[in-house]
Design a protein around this motif. Structure first.
Motif, mmCIF file in Angstrom:
data_model
loop_
_atom_site.group_PDB
_atom_site.id
_atom_site.type_symbol
_atom_site.label_atom_id
_atom_site.label_comp_id
_atom_site.label_asym_id
_atom_site.label_seq_id
_atom_site.Cartn_x
_atom_site.Cartn_y
_atom_site.Cartn_z
ATOM 1 N N GLU A 175 78.135 -4.109 -2.646
ATOM 2 C CA GLU A 175 77.102 -3.085 -2.723
ATOM 3 C C GLU A 175 75.910 -3.565 -3.542
ATOM 4 O OE1 GLU A 175 78.822 0.574 -4.050
ATOM 5 O OE2 GLU A 175 79.922 0.866 -2.171
ATOM 6 N N ILE A 176 76.141 -4.285 -4.625
ATOM 7 C CA ILE A 176 75.050 -4.847 -5.428
ATOM 8 C C ILE A 176 74.241 -5.829 -4.595
ATOM 9 C CG2 ILE A 176 74.537 -6.385 -7.369
ATOM 10 C CD1 ILE A 176 76.860 -5.015 -8.870
ATOM 11 N N ALA A 177 74.931 -6.674 -3.833
ATOM 12 C CA ALA A 177 74.232 -7.648 -2.987
ATOM 13 C C ALA A 177 73.388 -6.954 -1.924
ATOM 14 C CB ALA A 177 75.235 -8.594 -2.332
ATOM 15 N N LEU A 178 73.910 -5.873 -1.337
ATOM 16 C CA LEU A 178 73.139 -5.138 -0.329
ATOM 17 C C LEU A 178 71.890 -4.505 -0.933
ATOM 18 C CD1 LEU A 178 75.969 -3.418 1.720
ATOM 19 C CD2 LEU A 178 74.402 -5.178 2.522
ATOM 20 N N LEU A 209 65.993 -4.753 -1.735
ATOM 21 C CA LEU A 209 64.830 -4.735 -2.609
ATOM 22 C C LEU A 209 64.006 -6.009 -2.507
ATOM 23 C CD1 LEU A 209 66.339 -3.033 -5.768
ATOM 24 C CD2 LEU A 209 64.938 -2.014 -3.975
ATOM 25 N N ASN A 210 64.638 -7.132 -2.226
ATOM 26 C CA ASN A 210 63.944 -8.414 -2.104
ATOM 27 C C ASN A 210 64.353 -9.097 -0.812
ATOM 28 O OD1 ASN A 210 62.705 -8.279 -4.693
ATOM 29 N ND2 ASN A 210 64.685 -8.743 -5.596
ATOM 30 N N PRO A 211 63.935 -8.565 0.313
ATOM 31 C CA PRO A 211 64.364 -9.159 1.574
ATOM 32 C C PRO A 211 63.706 -10.514 1.810
ATOM 33 C CG PRO A 211 62.795 -7.424 1.972
ATOM 34 C CD PRO A 211 63.073 -7.425 0.508
ATOM 35 N N PRO A 212 64.440 -11.465 2.354
ATOM 36 C CA PRO A 212 63.855 -12.783 2.614
ATOM 37 C C PRO A 212 62.917 -12.717 3.820
ATOM 38 C CG PRO A 212 66.107 -12.724 3.376
ATOM 39 C CD PRO A 212 65.837 -11.416 2.704
ATOM 40 N N GLY A 213 61.633 -12.883 3.595
ATOM 41 C CA GLY A 213 60.666 -12.971 4.682
ATOM 42 C C GLY A 213 60.414 -11.689 5.442
ATOM 43 N N GLY A 214 60.858 -10.565 4.973
ATOM 44 C CA GLY A 214 60.695 -9.339 5.729
ATOM 45 C C GLY A 214 59.406 -8.608 5.439
ATOM 46 N N THR A 215 58.994 -8.615 4.179
ATOM 47 C CA THR A 215 57.784 -7.889 3.826
ATOM 48 C C THR A 215 56.559 -8.728 4.147
ATOM 49 O OG1 THR A 215 57.886 -8.709 1.568
ATOM 50 C CG2 THR A 215 58.922 -6.588 2.007
ATOM 51 N N LYS A 216 55.437 -8.068 4.279
ATOM 52 C CA LYS A 216 54.189 -8.748 4.631
ATOM 53 C C LYS A 216 53.304 -8.852 3.402
ATOM 54 C CE LYS A 216 55.475 -8.983 8.871
ATOM 55 N NZ LYS A 216 55.938 -10.220 9.437
ATOM 56 N N ASN A 217 52.638 -9.988 3.276
ATOM 57 C CA ASN A 217 51.771 -10.289 2.147
ATOM 58 C C ASN A 217 50.352 -9.832 2.467
ATOM 59 O OD1 ASN A 217 50.090 -11.569 0.264
ATOM 60 N ND2 ASN A 217 51.544 -13.256 0.015
ATOM 61 N N ALA A 218 49.732 -9.121 1.530
ATOM 62 C CA ALA A 218 48.375 -8.616 1.761
ATOM 63 C C ALA A 218 47.363 -9.763 1.847
ATOM 64 C CB ALA A 218 47.983 -7.646 0.652
ATOM 65 N N GLU A 239 70.240 0.599 6.758
ATOM 66 C CA GLU A 239 71.264 -0.314 7.284
ATOM 67 C C GLU A 239 72.341 -0.580 6.239
ATOM 68 O OE1 GLU A 239 69.176 -3.782 8.596
ATOM 69 O OE2 GLU A 239 68.157 -2.711 10.219
ATOM 70 N N ALA A 240 71.931 -0.745 4.972
ATOM 71 C CA ALA A 240 72.904 -0.982 3.901
ATOM 72 C C ALA A 240 73.805 0.235 3.725
ATOM 73 C CB ALA A 240 72.185 -1.303 2.593
ATOM 74 N N GLU A 241 73.224 1.427 3.798
ATOM 75 C CA GLU A 241 74.022 2.653 3.680
ATOM 76 C C GLU A 241 74.992 2.784 4.842
ATOM 77 O OE1 GLU A 241 75.569 6.157 2.289
ATOM 78 O OE2 GLU A 241 74.303 4.733 1.248
ATOM 79 N N ALA A 242 74.514 2.445 6.046
ATOM 80 C CA ALA A 242 75.397 2.512 7.214
ATOM 81 C C ALA A 242 76.538 1.508 7.075
ATOM 82 C CB ALA A 242 74.607 2.252 8.490
#
Length: 178
Positions: free
Chosen positions: A76-79, A84-93, A158-161
């Motif tokens: 659960e901690i890993a999820l 919170l820090n997804p690899p490559g998922g968020t977009k940089n402004a 997805e983590a909750e599911a």
């Protein structure tokens, strides 16, 4: 002397009325007490049922061995860390604004946010004849924020599911092979 028997009969009638009224009051108080006791019993039964339900819900957690409980906690901690820090998922402004300024009329910044429809529209109309490009100069930061927020919410869902599914498999009774 005829007044004396009348006054005693009046007193007796008054006394009988008084006793009848007291009897009605006592009966009403007994009914109220019975209702109160029934309500208290009902509430006590409801709270006992809730307590039993909570104990039942927590029973699978209590049946885990310490190693299994620790493994579940680590997963659960890993999820949560992944969400919170997804690899490559968020977009940089910064990358987004670079694409907007350099290739904005071709819709590259729209493709960057996976807005395929409007990206194609920008590509075919040269950014809606420049008007869409100007609009995006002012609103692109919020578009990136919305994309990142939606991405994080999707990961948390997805983590909750996954956690719910793992809890359901852990809660299922173990069957022994025949």
């Amino acid at each position: 002397m005829s007044n004396a028997p009348e006054s005693t009969s009046r007193k007796a009638k008054r006394q009988a009325k008084y006793e009848a009224r007291n009897a009605r009051i006592d009966e009403w108080q007994a009914q109220q007490l019975a209702k109160s006791n029934a309500w208290g019993e009902r509430k006590r039964a409801e709270s006992d049922a809730k307590l039993a339900e909570l104990k039942k819900a927590n029973a699978p957690l209590q049946l885990l061995t310490p190693d299994e409980a620790e493994a579940r906690r680590q997963r659960e901690i890993a999820l949560v860390q992944l969400s919170l820090n997804p690899p490559g998922g968020t977009k940089n402004a910064g990358v987004g604004y670079f694409l907007l300024i350099v290739f904005g009329l071709l819709g590259a910044h729209r493709f960057y946010l996976k807005k395929w429809g409007t990206g194609l529209l920008w590509l075919l109309t040269l950014g809606l004849v420049g008007l869409g490009w100007i609009w995006d100069l002012f609103t692109y930061f919020w578009q990136i924020e919305k994309y990142n927020r939606d991405y994080h919410n999707r990961l948390l869902d997805e983590a909750e599911a996954a956690r719910t599914a793992s809890d359901a498999t852990a809660d299922a009774p173990a069957t022994e092979p025949a």
